[in-house]
Design a protein around this motif. Sequence first.
Motif, PDB file in Angstrom:
ATOM      1  N   TYR A 143       0.858  -1.191   0.000  1.00 22.69           N
ATOM      2  CA  TYR A 143       0.000   0.000   0.000  1.00 22.69           C
ATOM      3  C   TYR A 143       0.890   1.235   0.000  1.00 22.69           C
ATOM      4  CZ  TYR A 143      -3.494   3.461   1.392  1.00 22.69           C
ATOM      5  OH  TYR A 143      -4.303   4.551   1.424  1.00 22.69           O
ATOM      6  N   ASN A 144       0.543   2.224  -0.808  1.00 24.58           N
ATOM      7  CA  ASN A 144       1.306   3.467  -0.864  1.00 24.58           C
ATOM      8  C   ASN A 144       0.375   4.660  -0.744  1.00 24.58           C
ATOM      9  OD1 ASN A 144       4.125   2.685  -1.320  1.00 24.58           O
ATOM     10  ND2 ASN A 144       3.368   1.831  -3.248  1.00 24.58           N
ATOM     11  N   ASP A 145       0.774   5.615   0.082  1.00 25.11           N
ATOM     12  CA  ASP A 145       0.043   6.867   0.228  1.00 25.11           C
ATOM     13  C   ASP A 145       1.062   7.965   0.482  1.00 25.11           C
ATOM     14  OD1 ASP A 145      -1.527   9.034   0.823  1.00 25.11           O
ATOM     15  OD2 ASP A 145      -2.892   7.940   2.144  1.00 25.11           O
ATOM     16  N   SER A 146       1.414   8.707  -0.553  1.00 23.85           N
ATOM     17  CA  SER A 146       2.434   9.756  -0.426  1.00 23.85           C
ATOM     18  C   SER A 146       1.953  10.898   0.447  1.00 23.85           C
ATOM     19  CB  SER A 146       2.830  10.283  -1.811  1.00 23.85           C
ATOM     20  OG  SER A 146       1.686  10.757  -2.513  1.00 23.85           O
ATOM     21  N   ALA A 147       0.632  11.032   0.608  1.00 18.91           N
ATOM     22  CA  ALA A 147       0.088  12.149   1.399  1.00 18.91           C
ATOM     23  C   ALA A 147       0.485  12.048   2.858  1.00 18.91           C
ATOM     24  CB  ALA A 147      -1.433  12.196   1.261  1.00 18.91           C
ATOM     25  N   ASP A 148       0.459  10.814   3.417  1.00 17.45           N
ATOM     26  CA  ASP A 148       0.812  10.671   4.841  1.00 17.45           C
ATOM     27  C   ASP A 148       2.085   9.856   5.049  1.00 17.45           C
ATOM     28  OD1 ASP A 148       0.089   8.052   4.428  1.00 17.45           O
ATOM     29  OD2 ASP A 148      -1.496   8.014   5.935  1.00 17.45           O
ATOM     30  N   GLY A 149       2.807   9.580   3.968  1.00 21.02           N
ATOM     31  CA  GLY A 149       4.092   8.908   4.092  1.00 21.02           C
ATOM     32  C   GLY A 149       3.999   7.420   4.342  1.00 21.02           C
ATOM     33  N   THR A 150       2.866   6.793   4.016  1.00 16.04           N
ATOM     34  CA  THR A 150       2.706   5.363   4.221  1.00 16.04           C
ATOM     35  C   THR A 150       3.178   4.584   2.993  1.00 16.04           C
ATOM     36  OG1 THR A 150       0.806   5.691   5.677  1.00 16.04           O
ATOM     37  CG2 THR A 150       1.066   3.512   4.707  1.00 16.04           C
ATOM     38  N   HIS A 151       4.132   3.679   3.200  1.00 11.99           N
ATOM     39  CA  HIS A 151       4.640   2.837   2.114  1.00 11.99           C
ATOM     40  C   HIS A 151       4.832   1.434   2.669  1.00 11.99           C
ATOM     41  CE1 HIS A 151       5.211   6.432  -0.316  1.00 11.99           C
ATOM     42  NE2 HIS A 151       5.878   6.964   0.707  1.00 11.99           N
ATOM     43  N   ILE A 152       3.827   0.585   2.458  1.00  9.32           N
ATOM     44  CA  ILE A 152       3.830  -0.769   2.991  1.00  9.32           C
ATOM     45  C   ILE A 152       4.211  -1.754   1.897  1.00  9.32           C
ATOM     46  CG2 ILE A 152       2.421  -2.575   4.069  1.00  9.32           C
ATOM     47  CD1 ILE A 152       0.662  -0.367   5.244  1.00  9.32           C
ATOM     48  N   ASP A 153       5.181  -2.607   2.181  1.00 15.45           N
ATOM     49  CA  ASP A 153       5.599  -3.631   1.221  1.00 15.45           C
ATOM     50  C   ASP A 153       6.142  -4.830   2.005  1.00 15.45           C
ATOM     51  OD1 ASP A 153       6.405  -5.154  -0.886  1.00 15.45           O
ATOM     52  OD2 ASP A 153       7.848  -3.720  -1.704  1.00 15.45           O
ATOM     53  N   LEU A 154       5.258  -5.756   2.355  1.00 14.85           N
ATOM     54  CA  LEU A 154       5.624  -6.933   3.141  1.00 14.85           C
ATOM     55  C   LEU A 154       5.234  -8.195   2.398  1.00 14.85           C
ATOM     56  CD1 LEU A 154       4.359  -5.780   6.674  1.00 14.85           C
ATOM     57  CD2 LEU A 154       6.711  -5.728   5.822  1.00 14.85           C
ATOM     58  N   LYS A 155       6.083  -9.227   2.511  1.00 17.00           N
ATOM     59  CA  LYS A 155       5.840 -10.505   1.863  1.00 17.00           C
ATOM     60  C   LYS A 155       5.320 -11.524   2.880  1.00 17.00           C
ATOM     61  CE  LYS A 155       7.461  -9.322  -2.216  1.00 17.00           C
ATOM     62  NZ  LYS A 155       6.550  -9.251  -3.394  1.00 17.00           N
ATOM     63  N   LYS A 156       4.442 -12.414   2.425  1.00 19.95           N
ATOM     64  CA  LYS A 156       3.908 -13.464   3.286  1.00 19.95           C
ATOM     65  C   LYS A 156       5.038 -14.371   3.765  1.00 19.95           C
ATOM     66  CE  LYS A 156       0.532 -17.230   3.376  1.00 19.95           C
ATOM     67  NZ  LYS A 156      -0.524 -17.961   2.622  1.00 19.95           N
ATOM     68  N   GLY A 157       4.947 -14.793   5.024  1.00 15.76           N
ATOM     69  CA  GLY A 157       5.937 -15.698   5.577  1.00 15.76           C
ATOM     70  C   GLY A 157       6.539 -15.174   6.870  1.00 15.76           C
ATOM     71  N   LEU A 158       7.437 -15.953   7.471  1.00 17.96           N
ATOM     72  CA  LEU A 158       8.080 -15.582   8.725  1.00 17.96           C
ATOM     73  C   LEU A 158       9.273 -14.676   8.445  1.00 17.96           C
ATOM     74  CD1 LEU A 158       8.091 -16.065  11.810  1.00 17.96           C
ATOM     75  CD2 LEU A 158       9.692 -17.954  11.402  1.00 17.96           C
ATOM     76  N   HIS A 159       9.254 -13.486   9.047  1.00 19.33           N
ATOM     77  CA  HIS A 159      10.314 -12.509   8.815  1.00 19.33           C
ATOM     78  C   HIS A 159      10.657 -11.805  10.121  1.00 19.33           C
ATOM     79  CE1 HIS A 159       9.637 -12.864   4.468  1.00 19.33           C
ATOM     80  NE2 HIS A 159       8.343 -12.716   4.720  1.00 19.33           N
TER      81      HIS A 159
END
Length: 344
Positions: free
Chosen positions: A191-207
């Motif tokens: 998910y990306n939202d430049s307005a509030d600085g949110t940039h989510i990029d996570l892969k499924k699995g144990l990390h």
Amino acid sequence: MPVKPKRIAIRKVFLIMSLVIVALIIGVGIYGGYIYYKADAAIQRIAAPPSLQHEDPLVDNSPDDEEKKLTPPLIMLLAGIDSRDGGAGLLNTDVLMLISFNPQTHSASLLSLPRDLLLKPKSLPSRKANFYYAYYSIKDKSTAIHNTKHLFGDLLGLPIDYMVVVNFDALRQTVDTLGGLEIDVDMDMKYNDSADGTHIDLKKGLHRLDGKQVLDFVRYRKSNQGTGESSDFARNDRQQQVIKQIIEKLGAFQQISQWGKVIDIIGENVKSDIPQSELNQWIFNFSKIKPDHIRSLHLESQWKSPYVYVEKEGLIDALVALRDEAGISSESPINLEGVGTMDK
């Protein structure tokens, strides 16, 4: 059609994490005078400045007998603000929660208010609920908590004793201090939202996730980048996974320097108008609350751009429940003329 607030998943995280961490911190005086000193200094930063403690009529500074020295029930407004890098430094409150806490029964009731809820105060412009703390802060930061608390109290017909403001960055910093968390990511999240600085990029699995990634993990609701939408059940599981790991890691701390860092994080990211003496008592009592003694109150709501409207009778019932938890009489009817409700 009912609408869920954008960040419902993070609300319990910041409430429970912030308060449980503080309770744990105060309990580590066994590690020596240094930690006790650090904890006391943090509470001083969180508590209301001494110069303001006598100005609020809701604060009773009169001498008490032994029976009255017990912490009385109280109603508190919790606000979470986001000051992450890229968030434009806004003070809008992304989390708004009313908490009724009864230390005698070791129980609490919680009501989350939609951040986009329409409020219509008589002396101010009609805006979303998350507008007013920022508005008062820009006018006078020293009185922002006091004024915001009383604005919400007046609009909801609720005697709010105190307000606590938590910076979202507290979670990120705490997780980083803990060395990250081993998280079983249940799905791909983008998910990306430049307005509030949110940039989510996570892969499924144990990390092993750092603080920023854990914040993304508990915030994720839906995607604008092709990944699936999260369910309420999945978000609840994420909350529990994060909270459990944080508490376990804090409980395993062996070094004074580790506790010192966490104490500093809390002191720098939590502010309130609670007098220091009451804050000390309240923290110790909060740690006695059992999870099954915490009641979550729910509201039916509807999105009509640009505002959220709530079901009136449901809000009245929730406010009465908050009053009952605090042992406050509900004889007079609750007037919600200043709140956007679905029947208007």
